[in-house]
Write a protein that holds these residues in place. Structure first.
Motif, PDB file in Angstrom:
ATOM      1  N   GLN A 140       0.826  -1.213   0.000  1.00  0.00           N
ATOM      2  CA  GLN A 140       0.000   0.000   0.000  1.00  0.00           C
ATOM      3  C   GLN A 140       0.857   1.260   0.000  1.00  0.00           C
ATOM      4  O   GLN A 140       0.490   2.273  -0.597  1.00  0.00           O
ATOM      5  CB  GLN A 140      -0.931   0.015   1.221  1.00  0.00           C
ATOM      6  CG  GLN A 140      -2.058  -0.990   1.128  1.00  0.00           C
ATOM      7  CD  GLN A 140      -2.840  -1.101   2.431  1.00  0.00           C
ATOM      8  OE1 GLN A 140      -2.412  -0.629   3.487  1.00  0.00           O
ATOM      9  NE2 GLN A 140      -3.999  -1.752   2.367  1.00  0.00           N
ATOM     10  N   ALA A 141       2.006   1.172   0.670  1.00  0.00           N
ATOM     11  CA  ALA A 141       2.903   2.334   0.747  1.00  0.00           C
ATOM     12  C   ALA A 141       3.771   2.484  -0.505  1.00  0.00           C
ATOM     13  O   ALA A 141       4.505   3.458  -0.632  1.00  0.00           O
ATOM     14  CB  ALA A 141       3.788   2.218   1.984  1.00  0.00           C
ATOM     15  N   GLY A 142       3.718   1.505  -1.415  1.00  0.00           N
ATOM     16  CA  GLY A 142       4.516   1.572  -2.637  1.00  0.00           C
ATOM     17  C   GLY A 142       5.933   1.039  -2.485  1.00  0.00           C
ATOM     18  O   GLY A 142       6.742   1.147  -3.404  1.00  0.00           O
ATOM     19  N   ALA A 143       6.243   0.450  -1.311  1.00  0.00           N
ATOM     20  CA  ALA A 143       7.586  -0.109  -1.102  1.00  0.00           C
ATOM     21  C   ALA A 143       7.741  -1.455  -1.807  1.00  0.00           C
ATOM     22  O   ALA A 143       8.864  -1.915  -2.050  1.00  0.00           O
ATOM     23  CB  ALA A 143       7.867  -0.267   0.387  1.00  0.00           C
ATOM     24  N   LEU A 144       6.617  -2.097  -2.110  1.00  0.00           N
ATOM     25  CA  LEU A 144       6.588  -3.338  -2.894  1.00  0.00           C
ATOM     26  C   LEU A 144       5.555  -3.158  -3.989  1.00  0.00           C
ATOM     27  O   LEU A 144       4.581  -2.418  -3.814  1.00  0.00           O
ATOM     28  CB  LEU A 144       6.177  -4.533  -2.016  1.00  0.00           C
ATOM     29  CG  LEU A 144       7.105  -4.940  -0.875  1.00  0.00           C
ATOM     30  CD1 LEU A 144       6.429  -6.005  -0.002  1.00  0.00           C
ATOM     31  CD2 LEU A 144       8.432  -5.467  -1.407  1.00  0.00           C
ATOM     32  N   ARG A 145       5.766  -3.853  -5.110  1.00  0.00           N
ATOM     33  CA  ARG A 145       4.750  -3.760  -6.167  1.00  0.00           C
ATOM     34  C   ARG A 145       3.481  -4.451  -5.702  1.00  0.00           C
ATOM     35  O   ARG A 145       3.507  -5.318  -4.825  1.00  0.00           O
ATOM     36  CB  ARG A 145       5.264  -4.342  -7.479  1.00  0.00           C
ATOM     37  CG  ARG A 145       5.426  -5.830  -7.526  1.00  0.00           C
ATOM     38  CD  ARG A 145       5.791  -6.295  -8.947  1.00  0.00           C
ATOM     39  NE  ARG A 145       6.225  -7.675  -8.959  1.00  0.00           N
ATOM     40  CZ  ARG A 145       5.405  -8.722  -8.939  1.00  0.00           C
ATOM     41  NH1 ARG A 145       4.113  -8.545  -8.882  1.00  0.00           N
ATOM     42  NH2 ARG A 145       5.899  -9.952  -8.974  1.00  0.00           N
ATOM     43  N   GLN A 146       2.373  -4.069  -6.284  1.00  0.00           N
ATOM     44  CA  GLN A 146       1.081  -4.602  -5.874  1.00  0.00           C
ATOM     45  C   GLN A 146       0.988  -6.108  -6.172  1.00  0.00           C
ATOM     46  O   GLN A 146       1.516  -6.589  -7.169  1.00  0.00           O
ATOM     47  CB  GLN A 146      -0.056  -3.866  -6.607  1.00  0.00           C
ATOM     48  CG  GLN A 146      -0.221  -2.424  -6.152  1.00  0.00           C
ATOM     49  CD  GLN A 146      -0.544  -2.325  -4.667  1.00  0.00           C
ATOM     50  OE1 GLN A 146      -1.454  -2.974  -4.169  1.00  0.00           O
ATOM     51  NE2 GLN A 146       0.232  -1.530  -3.944  1.00  0.00           N
ATOM     52  N   GLY A 147       0.318  -6.806  -5.302  1.00  0.00           N
ATOM     53  CA  GLY A 147       0.092  -8.240  -5.445  1.00  0.00           C
ATOM     54  C   GLY A 147      -0.835  -8.687  -4.334  1.00  0.00           C
ATOM     55  O   GLY A 147      -1.314  -7.861  -3.546  1.00  0.00           O
ATOM     56  N   GLU A 148      -1.073  -9.973  -4.245  1.00  0.00           N
ATOM     57  CA  GLU A 148      -1.913 -10.501  -3.177  1.00  0.00           C
ATOM     58  C   GLU A 148      -0.998 -10.782  -1.983  1.00  0.00           C
ATOM     59  O   GLU A 148      -0.106 -11.629  -2.051  1.00  0.00           O
ATOM     60  CB  GLU A 148      -2.598 -11.785  -3.665  1.00  0.00           C
ATOM     61  CG  GLU A 148      -3.873 -12.138  -2.900  1.00  0.00           C
ATOM     62  CD  GLU A 148      -3.577 -12.655  -1.507  1.00  0.00           C
ATOM     63  OE1 GLU A 148      -3.953 -11.977  -0.540  1.00  0.00           O
ATOM     64  OE2 GLU A 148      -2.972 -13.725  -1.396  1.00  0.00           O
ATOM     65  N   PRO A 149      -1.155 -10.052  -0.868  1.00  0.00           N
ATOM     66  CA  PRO A 149      -0.209 -10.153   0.249  1.00  0.00           C
ATOM     67  C   PRO A 149      -0.050 -11.559   0.820  1.00  0.00           C
ATOM     68  O   PRO A 149       1.072 -11.974   1.129  1.00  0.00           O
ATOM     69  CB  PRO A 149      -0.790  -9.199   1.299  1.00  0.00           C
ATOM     70  CG  PRO A 149      -1.629  -8.242   0.533  1.00  0.00           C
ATOM     71  CD  PRO A 149      -2.182  -9.023  -0.623  1.00  0.00           C
ATOM     72  N   GLY A 150      -1.155 -12.299   0.954  1.00  0.00           N
ATOM     73  CA  GLY A 150      -1.060 -13.656   1.501  1.00  0.00           C
ATOM     74  C   GLY A 150      -0.251 -14.567   0.597  1.00  0.00           C
ATOM     75  O   GLY A 150       0.554 -15.371   1.066  1.00  0.00           O
ATOM     76  N   PHE A 151      -0.451 -14.433  -0.698  1.00  0.00           N
ATOM     77  CA  PHE A 151       0.299 -15.236  -1.664  1.00  0.00           C
ATOM     78  C   PHE A 151       1.786 -14.867  -1.616  1.00  0.00           C
ATOM     79  O   PHE A 151       2.656 -15.741  -1.611  1.00  0.00           O
ATOM     80  CB  PHE A 151      -0.259 -15.013  -3.072  1.00  0.00           C
ATOM     81  CG  PHE A 151       0.416 -15.817  -4.138  1.00  0.00           C
ATOM     82  CD1 PHE A 151       0.136 -17.166  -4.292  1.00  0.00           C
ATOM     83  CD2 PHE A 151       1.345 -15.229  -4.991  1.00  0.00           C
ATOM     84  CE1 PHE A 151       0.764 -17.923  -5.280  1.00  0.00           C
ATOM     85  CE2 PHE A 151       1.979 -15.978  -5.979  1.00  0.00           C
ATOM     86  CZ  PHE A 151       1.688 -17.323  -6.119  1.00  0.00           C
TER      87      PHE A 151
END
Length: 198
Positions: A140-151
């Protein structure tokens, strides 16, 4: 602790011992009652069958996973250091003697009984792992690219477990001094894959 709570705990502890020593199919309710120092009637008052008793043990395992504190992302600190610390804590919990013994007991029975296994993993899927919250906030903060967090958390932890949990679970082999570098390498691979620039 109330007497009924103590008896319930004593029965669960006795069942864990009996299931470990004999395996679930060969475990005897009489022996569990004897180890717990309760009558069979008292045992059945708390647990109506050996299967319900085993289900209570799987719930203990799931509760221990759920009890791990949920981690927050701190934008002012390096994400790599946060992930390394989170994974170290999680792996330390998974490889603890009590958890490892309980995990061996439960998984050996789940391998034998697919109905139990399905119920266990359905229940486990409802839980939010301790690291997925940190990853979700970092996304959400943009430190990681978007994806499914649990996965994404599953990808990271699967890599680490391959080297640090499964060898100990199956062979009793400890990672030793190498554990820190294994975790750091896995976090680096994870960050390279989920870099916002990738």
């Amino acid at each position: 602790m109330k007497l009924t709570e103590k008896k319930r705990k004593d029965i669960l502890d006795a069942a864990i011992q009996e299931f470990r020593e004999q395996g679930f199919p060969a475990a005897r309710v009489n022996r569990i009652a004897e180890l717990a120092e309760v009558s069979k009637r008292t045992l059945y008052k708390h647990f109506e069958s050996k299967e319900v008793l085993f289900q209570a043990i799987t719930d203990i395992l799931l509760d221990e996973i759920a009890a791990a504190p949920r981690l927050r992302y701190h934008p002012e600190a390096p994400l790599r250091a946060q992930l390394i610390a989170a994974v170290e804590d999680y792996i330390s919990h998974l490889t603890g003697e009590h958890y490892m013994g309980l995990n061996r007991l439960v998984l050996s029975e789940l391998l034998r009984d697919q109905v139990l296994a399905r119920a266990f993993f359905d229940k486990a899927a409802l839980q939010d792992g301790p690291i997925s919250g940190l990853i979700a906030e970092a996304m959400q903060a943009g430190a990681l690219r978007q994806g499914e967090p649990g996965f994404a958390a599953g990808q990271l932890l699967s890599m680490v477990k391959h080297f640090l949990v499964w060898p100990q679970f199956l062979l009793g082999t400890q990672a030793g001094e190498n554990a820190g570098s294994v975790i750091a390498d896995c976090v680096d691979m994870f960050l390279a894959h989920y870099s916002p620039e990738s």
